[in-house]
Scaffold this motif. Sequence first.
Motif, short mmCIF file in Angstrom:
data_model
loop_
_atom_site.label_atom_id
_atom_site.label_comp_id
_atom_site.label_asym_id
_atom_site.label_seq_id
_atom_site.Cartn_x
_atom_site.Cartn_y
_atom_site.Cartn_z
N TYR A 169 0.82 -1.20 0.00
CA TYR A 169 0.00 0.00 0.00
C TYR A 169 0.86 1.26 0.00
N TYR A 211 -5.26 -6.90 -4.02
CA TYR A 211 -6.57 -6.53 -4.56
C TYR A 211 -6.41 -5.42 -5.61
N VAL A 228 -7.61 -1.83 -7.29
CA VAL A 228 -8.12 -0.56 -6.78
C VAL A 228 -8.54 0.29 -7.97
N LEU A 239 -6.25 6.71 0.97
CA LEU A 239 -6.69 6.11 -0.28
C LEU A 239 -8.08 6.56 -0.74
N MET A 241 -10.52 -3.96 -3.87
CA MET A 241 -10.49 -3.24 -2.61
C MET A 241 -11.21 -1.91 -2.79
N ASN A 293 -12.48 1.75 -0.64
CA ASN A 293 -12.25 2.57 0.55
C ASN A 293 -13.33 3.64 0.62
#
Length: 446
Positions: free
Chosen positions: A7, A63, A65, A150, A182, A184
Amino acid sequence: MNSEQQYIDLYQQARNMFFGFSSDVMNSVRETAFDDFKRLGFPSKKVERYKYTDVAPLFAPDYGVNLNRLQIPVDPYQAFRCDVPNLSTALYFVVNDTFYATDSKGVKQEGIIVDSLKKVSQERPELVAPYYAQLAKSGDDGVTALNTMLAQDGLLVYVPKNVKVERTVQVINILRSDVDLMVNRRVLIVMEEGAEAKLLFCDHAADDCHFLATQVIEAFVGENASLELYCLEETHAKNVRVSNVYIRQERSSRVHHNVITLHNGVTRNKLDLVFRGEGAECFCNGCVIADKSQHVDNNTFIDHQVGHCTSHELYKYVLDEQAVGAFAGRVLVRKDAQKTVSEERNQNLCATHEARMFTQPMLEIYADDVKCSHGSTVGQLNDAALFYMRQRGISEKEAKLLLEYAFIIEVIDQITLDPLRDRLRYLVEKRFRGELNKCKGCKLCK
């Protein structure tokens, strides 16, 4: 590569995209959150509030994004029909972590805003900037730091002074992807003085993919304001959800927070609620039904900073097969918080010998004129009650279901919305009968 490094690398490589597809308000705290995440990393089990869930392995898979904020083609009205009979709602959709603009089924009252967090913070930053990331401090929690660095969009609910939202606001959070993903998600709720609103958040997964969802909700509840927040999770076994909710209450405000997990994979919910003004009251309730190898961890912290406030907490779990549940609830009564009233209960039912429940209710009191209590229980089905029902012609399976239903329904009965309460009674019964996981997508609509 450890869980954090991927990340960190992602942010460094795609920094311009995170900034370019978001707003100045959200970007203003992004770098600080990145520095905090590098320092904190993911909390380990050595961190007291994460002792029952090992977070880092949940974030280890690679994952996808949605950096470019591509709009995934979906007709939410066709994909999801989460109607609650006799409950007329103002309906909104968040697809993954992006507010999905639809037509005319929203709130029409003047001054009320239910819209994209990114859009409103671009057009009217003065409404968002005083609140965004003020309760959810990235320096205190690694998951909150990750979400803040994020997140590119989310949902804003803004209710002006002395305005009552006439219809329940229903937000359908849809996880939708052709590949593992993923998301957020960010939510900001601002209730000005005397405002009233009821919010129903429903989480669903539309596709048979692995999803990792982080969510941060900040709710500012002004003086004499009232907020009812209902959060329902009904996803699938491939879903990981990590949600942090932060609520601040001012003088004489009132909050109902209800989190209900009907079907999931791994769920970790955190609630931080602080009383900033006297005479405020909160009701925090949780209902968990889990089986197979599902994992549900609820962690709460209620901070009585001032006197004459009241908090009620009730969390109940029914765990079957190899399910794992955890509850840790801390109530802090500070020195000046005289005349505090607080009640905390956690009651749990393990239907098999393989199910596991970890429970830790905590009271920390520094005032001397308070009325506080806390307690927890972990038990199994009552053999005498089962025998009694079997003797009267009720099958063992049906007797077990009736006992489990009677145990959990106390939490559902705390819901003040009559149509929603009735609907959830029906859904809970279906869940115990194993009928909620027989279709893909929205299992609440059948």
